[in-house]
Motif scaffolding. Structure first.
Motif, PDB file in Angstrom:
ATOM      1  N   TYR A 122       0.842  -1.190   0.000  1.00  0.00           N
ATOM      2  CA  TYR A 122       0.000   0.000   0.000  1.00  0.00           C
ATOM      3  C   TYR A 122       0.877   1.238   0.000  1.00  0.00           C
ATOM      4  O   TYR A 122       1.920   1.287   0.658  1.00  0.00           O
ATOM      5  CB  TYR A 122      -0.913   0.033   1.231  1.00  0.00           C
ATOM      6  CG  TYR A 122      -2.055  -0.951   1.168  1.00  0.00           C
ATOM      7  CD1 TYR A 122      -3.121  -0.741   0.299  1.00  0.00           C
ATOM      8  CD2 TYR A 122      -2.081  -2.082   1.979  1.00  0.00           C
ATOM      9  CE1 TYR A 122      -4.179  -1.634   0.238  1.00  0.00           C
ATOM     10  CE2 TYR A 122      -3.135  -2.981   1.926  1.00  0.00           C
ATOM     11  CZ  TYR A 122      -4.175  -2.755   1.056  1.00  0.00           C
ATOM     12  OH  TYR A 122      -5.219  -3.634   0.992  1.00  0.00           O
ATOM     13  N   GLY A 123       0.454   2.241  -0.757  1.00  0.00           N
ATOM     14  CA  GLY A 123       1.160   3.512  -0.816  1.00  0.00           C
ATOM     15  C   GLY A 123       0.423   4.575  -0.024  1.00  0.00           C
ATOM     16  O   GLY A 123      -0.409   4.272   0.843  1.00  0.00           O
ATOM     17  N   GLU A 124       0.684   5.794  -0.363  1.00  0.00           N
ATOM     18  CA  GLU A 124       0.065   6.943   0.328  1.00  0.00           C
ATOM     19  C   GLU A 124      -1.461   6.918   0.232  1.00  0.00           C
ATOM     20  O   GLU A 124      -2.155   7.345   1.150  1.00  0.00           O
ATOM     21  CB  GLU A 124       0.580   8.257  -0.289  1.00  0.00           C
ATOM     22  CG  GLU A 124       2.064   8.507  -0.116  1.00  0.00           C
ATOM     23  CD  GLU A 124       2.434   8.896   1.314  1.00  0.00           C
ATOM     24  OE1 GLU A 124       1.558   9.339   2.082  1.00  0.00           O
ATOM     25  OE2 GLU A 124       3.619   8.736   1.649  1.00  0.00           O
ATOM     26  N   ALA A 125      -1.983   6.417  -0.887  1.00  0.00           N
ATOM     27  CA  ALA A 125      -3.427   6.450  -1.135  1.00  0.00           C
ATOM     28  C   ALA A 125      -4.199   5.412  -0.319  1.00  0.00           C
ATOM     29  O   ALA A 125      -5.426   5.444  -0.282  1.00  0.00           O
ATOM     30  CB  ALA A 125      -3.699   6.249  -2.620  1.00  0.00           C
ATOM     31  N   GLY A 126      -3.495   4.454   0.303  1.00  0.00           N
ATOM     32  CA  GLY A 126      -4.183   3.436   1.109  1.00  0.00           C
ATOM     33  C   GLY A 126      -4.894   2.418   0.247  1.00  0.00           C
ATOM     34  O   GLY A 126      -4.487   2.198  -0.889  1.00  0.00           O
ATOM     35  N   PRO A 127      -5.943   1.810   0.671  1.00  0.00           N
ATOM     36  CA  PRO A 127      -6.636   2.056   1.922  1.00  0.00           C
ATOM     37  C   PRO A 127      -5.929   1.449   3.139  1.00  0.00           C
ATOM     38  O   PRO A 127      -6.251   1.799   4.264  1.00  0.00           O
ATOM     39  CB  PRO A 127      -8.004   1.414   1.724  1.00  0.00           C
ATOM     40  CG  PRO A 127      -7.759   0.299   0.765  1.00  0.00           C
ATOM     41  CD  PRO A 127      -6.630   0.796  -0.126  1.00  0.00           C
ATOM     42  N   GLY A 128      -4.972   0.554   2.916  1.00  0.00           N
ATOM     43  CA  GLY A 128      -4.224   0.001   4.039  1.00  0.00           C
ATOM     44  C   GLY A 128      -3.090   0.930   4.439  1.00  0.00           C
ATOM     45  O   GLY A 128      -2.764   1.881   3.715  1.00  0.00           O
ATOM     46  N   PRO A 129      -2.466   0.648   5.582  1.00  0.00           N
ATOM     47  CA  PRO A 129      -1.339   1.470   6.026  1.00  0.00           C
ATOM     48  C   PRO A 129      -0.184   1.426   5.024  1.00  0.00           C
ATOM     49  O   PRO A 129       0.149   0.364   4.505  1.00  0.00           O
ATOM     50  CB  PRO A 129      -0.935   0.844   7.356  1.00  0.00           C
ATOM     51  CG  PRO A 129      -2.127   0.069   7.810  1.00  0.00           C
ATOM     52  CD  PRO A 129      -2.825  -0.376   6.561  1.00  0.00           C
ATOM     53  N   LYS A 130       0.392   2.576   4.776  1.00  0.00           N
ATOM     54  CA  LYS A 130       1.506   2.687   3.831  1.00  0.00           C
ATOM     55  C   LYS A 130       2.606   1.693   4.218  1.00  0.00           C
ATOM     56  O   LYS A 130       2.986   1.590   5.380  1.00  0.00           O
ATOM     57  CB  LYS A 130       2.070   4.110   3.835  1.00  0.00           C
ATOM     58  CG  LYS A 130       3.221   4.296   2.860  1.00  0.00           C
ATOM     59  CD  LYS A 130       3.775   5.702   2.907  1.00  0.00           C
ATOM     60  CE  LYS A 130       4.978   5.787   1.974  1.00  0.00           C
ATOM     61  NZ  LYS A 130       5.604   7.100   2.036  1.00  0.00           N
ATOM     62  N   GLY A 131       3.061   0.939   3.208  1.00  0.00           N
ATOM     63  CA  GLY A 131       4.132  -0.030   3.405  1.00  0.00           C
ATOM     64  C   GLY A 131       3.657  -1.439   3.705  1.00  0.00           C
ATOM     65  O   GLY A 131       4.405  -2.392   3.529  1.00  0.00           O
ATOM     66  N   ASN A 132       2.408  -1.594   4.159  1.00  0.00           N
ATOM     67  CA  ASN A 132       1.886  -2.935   4.420  1.00  0.00           C
ATOM     68  C   ASN A 132       1.617  -3.656   3.105  1.00  0.00           C
ATOM     69  O   ASN A 132       1.307  -3.033   2.085  1.00  0.00           O
ATOM     70  CB  ASN A 132       0.596  -2.875   5.233  1.00  0.00           C
ATOM     71  CG  ASN A 132       0.843  -2.634   6.707  1.00  0.00           C
ATOM     72  OD1 ASN A 132       1.948  -2.290   7.125  1.00  0.00           O
ATOM     73  ND2 ASN A 132      -0.206  -2.813   7.497  1.00  0.00           N
TER      74      ASN A 132
END
Length: 149
Positions: free
Chosen positions: A29-39
């Protein structure tokens, strides 16, 4: 394949069980989500050349028995190995079915079972079916005994 948060863990588990299998790509996931960034968002992986995508989509959806993967086995050793590995931390079911630790259903099928069940002699196929219905993990020797009695 929809997971809550275990997509990468599950993909690595499945890849460890099947030969000719690999993790192809992990997307986060990036800045846009919906998950936490980096997950981990998705994991593309192959099992015996068949490609799958695992998604960390949240807890909304769970696996049901309406979908299962079938593993065709030539020997009892293969049946035993797949059964042991896939059922570890999961749940054994009837007639060669199990749920793995992630809730995904699998059928661990010896190829000879289908051959015996489709025998033109209804007495043989009936005996095999009756024997199988009493099993959890499929026992090829017991099926052959029922078939030949």
């Amino acid at each position: 394949m929809w997971f809550d948060t275990q997509a990468e863990e599950a993909a690595r588990f499945y890849v460890s069980i099947f030969k000719n299998s690999k993790i192809v790509k992990i997307a986060r996931y990036g800045e846009a989500g919906p998950g936490p960034k980096g997950n981990v968002m998705t994991v593309v992986f192959e099992l015996e050349g068949q490609e799958f995508i695992a998604l960390n989509g949240g807890p909304q959806f769970k696996f049901t028995e309406a979908i299962s993967f079938s593993v065709n086995c030539e020997t009892q050793k293969e049946v035993d190995q797949f059964w042991e590995k896939l059922s570890q931390g999961g749940e054994e079911g009837p007639c060669g079915w199990l749920k793995d630790r992630y809730g995904l259903s699998w059928q661990i099928n010896p190829v000879i079972l289908g051959e015996m069940l489709s025998d033109p002699d209804p007495r043989k196929s009936r005996r095999v079916m009756q024997a199988m219905l009493k099993m959890k993990k499929i026992d090829i020797a017991a099926l052959k005994k029922a078939y030949n009695d």
